[in-house]
Write an enzyme that holds these catalytic residues in place. Structure first.
Site, short mmCIF file in Angstrom:
data_model
loop_
_atom_site.label_atom_id
_atom_site.label_comp_id
_atom_site.label_asym_id
_atom_site.label_seq_id
_atom_site.Cartn_x
_atom_site.Cartn_y
_atom_site.Cartn_z
N GLY A 124 16.52 21.26 34.36
CA GLY A 124 17.88 21.78 34.38
C GLY A 124 18.28 22.49 35.65
O GLY A 124 19.48 22.68 35.90
N SER A 128 11.39 15.23 33.86
CA SER A 128 12.05 16.41 34.45
C SER A 128 12.69 16.06 35.79
O SER A 128 12.52 16.77 36.79
CB SER A 128 11.06 17.56 34.62
OG SER A 128 10.59 18.02 33.37
N PRO A 129 13.46 14.97 35.85
CA PRO A 129 14.06 14.56 37.12
C PRO A 129 15.15 15.52 37.61
O PRO A 129 15.54 15.45 38.77
CB PRO A 129 14.64 13.18 36.81
CG PRO A 129 14.95 13.23 35.34
CD PRO A 129 13.84 14.05 34.75
N LEU A 130 15.58 16.39 36.70
CA LEU A 130 16.58 17.40 37.07
C LEU A 130 15.95 18.79 37.16
O LEU A 130 16.65 19.81 37.08
CB LEU A 130 17.73 17.40 36.05
CG LEU A 130 18.50 16.08 35.96
CD1 LEU A 130 19.50 16.11 34.83
CD2 LEU A 130 19.20 15.79 37.29
N TYR A 144 5.06 15.92 20.52
CA TYR A 144 6.37 16.58 20.54
C TYR A 144 6.75 16.96 19.11
O TYR A 144 7.13 16.13 18.30
CB TYR A 144 7.44 15.67 21.14
CG TYR A 144 7.23 15.30 22.58
CD1 TYR A 144 6.36 16.01 23.40
CD2 TYR A 144 7.90 14.22 23.14
CE1 TYR A 144 6.17 15.65 24.73
CE2 TYR A 144 7.73 13.86 24.46
CZ TYR A 144 6.85 14.58 25.25
OH TYR A 144 6.66 14.21 26.56
#
Length: 328
Positions: A208, A203-205, A57
């Site tokens: 976005g 990335s549980p959402l 990252y």
């Protein structure tokens, strides 16, 4: 904040924090490093104990940020980072999980994170050129040396998880998982349940999307990875919007936000699941953490599952190149 137990007794906050977006992938990076340090320290103040970063990252700068921010509270947090890429001149150029590379990355990550031990060390992607048994053996040596506490895998297939676990216990597997991405359900999650391994959805959402703030009018800025993801093409976004509309309706009925419903759904799947939503903003952090107190009924969960099955998903979650790196 409630806590959850992953594999091998590793205890973490029920909702952790993915730190990648503070250094890359979602448009222009924040100009003020101090602001990001403030968000990370606020997360600790509000009960978050689980922080996720990686060598790649930035590369490197995210680990440095996390290390600086959390050094004063190091004994209160679980630090997870990752190995598995070859970085040349500041650019990831391919996978590399050779044992000597794993050892080099561990030492460098320890310096950047300002710590003596990495709590959870994931293989970022399965390297087809290095047997997973060799990878697990190299991490086992780091555990024996006291440089690593727990071994993890990211985006690995069930068979690979079994092979690695037979050499050294795997404490957690990290993969993309949400109402919008159900790939781990058929094989990976049952394997983890059988072996006593925790699961960490990134990335549980839905990058976005499940917050309801992304639609066909959204203009992604330069450097935002979503501009190159098929699932975020205009036509696919329009088709996928039906799921967000359904989540939003339930959120209104429950006095919550769509993002909180999406996180609460994940938390309800298994007690050994700990999602790691990312954010750069304290107000969004507060919203995410409040999801731990959103109680969904069995009927709510069944309703969400039925809607997701009926609506489906349009578009892959990565481009063709990156899709070739997952599920190995």
């Amino acid at each position: 904040m409630h806590t959850r137990t992953l594999g091998q007794g590793l205890q973490v906050s029920a909702i952790g924090m993915g730190c990648m977006g503070m250094s890359q992938s979602y448009g222009p990076n924040p100009g003020d490093r101090g602001d990001m340090i403030g968000v990370l320290r606020t997360a600790v103040d509000r009960g978050v104990t689980f922080f996720d970063t990686a060598e790649v990252y930035g590369p490197y700068v995210n680990e440095e940020l996390v290390g600086e921010a959390l050094a004063p509270v190091r004994d209160q947090v679980v630090l997870a980072t990752k190995f598995g890429w070859r970085v040349e001149n500041g650019t990831p150029v391919g996978l590399d999980s050779r044992p000597e590379q794993i050892r080099r990355v561990a030492d460098a990550s320890l310096r950047r994170l300002r710590t003596d031990t990495i709590d959870l060390f994931y293989q970022h992607r399965v390297d087809p050129d290095v047997p997973i048994e060799e990878v697990a053996g190299a991490v086992a040596e780091l555990v024996q040396a006291g440089k690593v506490r727990h071994f993890g895998l990211s985006e690995a297939a069930a068979a690979t998880i079994r092979r690695a676990h037979a050499v050294h216990p795997v404490s957690a597997v990290q993969s993309e998982y949400s109402l919008w991405t159900r790939d781990p359900e058929p094989e990976v999650l049952p394997t983890l349940a059988e072996l006593g391994i925790g699961f960490v959805p990134f990335s549980p959402l839905g990058k976005g999307f499940l917050t309801g703030t992304v639609d066909t009018t959204t203009a992604f800025t330069q450097g935002d990875i979503r501009a190159g993801i098929p699932r975020f093409d205009e036509d696919n976004l329009a088709a996928n919007r039906a799921l967000v509309d359904h989540v939003t309706a339930l959120a209104h009925a429950r006095g919550a936000t769509p993002g909180q419903i999406a996180l609460a759904w994940l938390l309800a799947q298994q007690p050994w699941i700990a999602p790691i939503p990312g954010t750069r903003r304290i107000e969004r952090l507060a919203e995410n953490l409040a999801a731990a107190d959103v109680a969904l009924s069995a009927d709510d969960i069944a309703d969400l599952d039925a809607a997701a099955a009926r609506i489906g998903v349009h578009g892959d979650r990565y481009n063709e190149t990156h899709m070739g790196l997952v599920g190995k």
